[in-house]
Design an enzyme around this catalytic site. Structure first.
Site, PDB file in Angstrom:
ATOM      1  N   HIS A  19      -3.271  -0.403   8.734  1.00 48.49           N
ATOM      2  CA  HIS A  19      -2.133   0.326   8.322  1.00 48.49           C
ATOM      3  C   HIS A  19      -1.796   1.525   9.603  1.00 48.49           C
ATOM      4  O   HIS A  19      -2.435   1.658  10.437  1.00 48.49           O
ATOM      5  CB  HIS A  19      -2.267   1.399   7.161  1.00 48.49           C
ATOM      6  CG  HIS A  19      -2.624   0.555   5.976  1.00 48.49           C
ATOM      7  ND1 HIS A  19      -2.611   1.041   4.725  1.00 48.49           N
ATOM      8  CD2 HIS A  19      -2.593  -0.991   5.966  1.00 48.49           C
ATOM      9  CE1 HIS A  19      -2.751   0.022   4.013  1.00 48.49           C
ATOM     10  NE2 HIS A  19      -3.047  -0.986   4.303  1.00 48.49           N
ATOM     11  N   GLU A  31      -1.259   4.484   9.694  1.00 52.07           N
ATOM     12  CA  GLU A  31      -2.089   5.664   9.692  1.00 52.07           C
ATOM     13  C   GLU A  31      -3.514   5.416  10.467  1.00 52.07           C
ATOM     14  O   GLU A  31      -3.965   6.374  11.258  1.00 52.07           O
ATOM     15  CB  GLU A  31      -2.427   6.320   8.317  1.00 52.07           C
ATOM     16  CG  GLU A  31      -1.107   6.845   7.528  1.00 52.07           C
ATOM     17  CD  GLU A  31      -0.878   5.736   6.615  1.00 52.07           C
ATOM     18  OE1 GLU A  31      -0.375   5.891   5.518  1.00 52.07           O
ATOM     19  OE2 GLU A  31      -0.812   4.486   7.057  1.00 52.07           O
ATOM     20  N   CYS A  57      -2.071   5.551   1.572  1.00 55.44           N
ATOM     21  CA  CYS A  57      -2.706   4.988   0.359  1.00 55.44           C
ATOM     22  C   CYS A  57      -4.112   5.741   0.425  1.00 55.44           C
ATOM     23  O   CYS A  57      -4.507   6.320   1.264  1.00 55.44           O
ATOM     24  CB  CYS A  57      -2.972   3.497   0.673  1.00 55.44           C
ATOM     25  SG  CYS A  57      -4.125   2.968   2.180  1.00 55.44           S
TER      26      CYS A  57
END
Length: 147
Positions: free
Chosen positions: A56, A58, A86
């Site tokens: 992801h 992040e 998430c």
């Protein structure tokens, strides 16, 4: 003199990363990590390219910022991300001790808040910066995929 380094200024940089992900066929989430008004990490989702569910934006950003800083903690840093993190990313952000998270669109189904995820107690969170643009990019991506 007016400070140009606002949350919207850096969210626009994250949005550029989300657009790059969109163009590559990745779910369009982009992120930048900033310290002292300097971008030290610029990333987007790479889950398809790397065939890695943990890739992801992040997670990529945490790794890049830690490498830049030479340490695992991101105190004093701000993450700008186009979609609410998430639960997995929230956990990694918790351990990084990042000081601030600014996100664009909320994720009512898979966002960390909907799934009971937690952040470090000292982390400041601001949501809704460029929410419409960020949310529309994700919606447009999935509309294209469903054709």
């Amino acid at each position: 003199m007016e400070n140009i380094f606002t949350d919207e200024y850096f969210m626009k940089k994250a949005f550029q990363e989300a657009q790059a992900a969109f163009d590559k066929g990745e779910i369009p989430v982009g992120a930048v990590i900033v310290v002292d008004n300097k971008v030290i990490a610029r990333t987007h989702n790479l889950t398809e390219m790397l065939t890695d569910v943990t890739a992801h934006a992040e997670m990529q950003g945490i790794t890049a910022a830690a490498n830049f800083l030479g340490g695992k903690y991101l105190t004093g840093c701000t993450l700008y991300v186009t979609l609410e993190p998430c639960q997995m990313c929230a956990g990694a952000l918790y351990w990084s001790q990042i000081s601030k998270i600014v996100f664009g669109a909320t994720d009512d189904q898979r966002g960390y808040r909907a799934m009971g995820g937690k952040l470090h107690p000292k982390t400041v969170v601001i949501g809704g910066i460029m929410e419409e643009e960020c949310g529309n990019l994700v919606k447009d991506f999935f509309k294209q995929r469903r054709k």
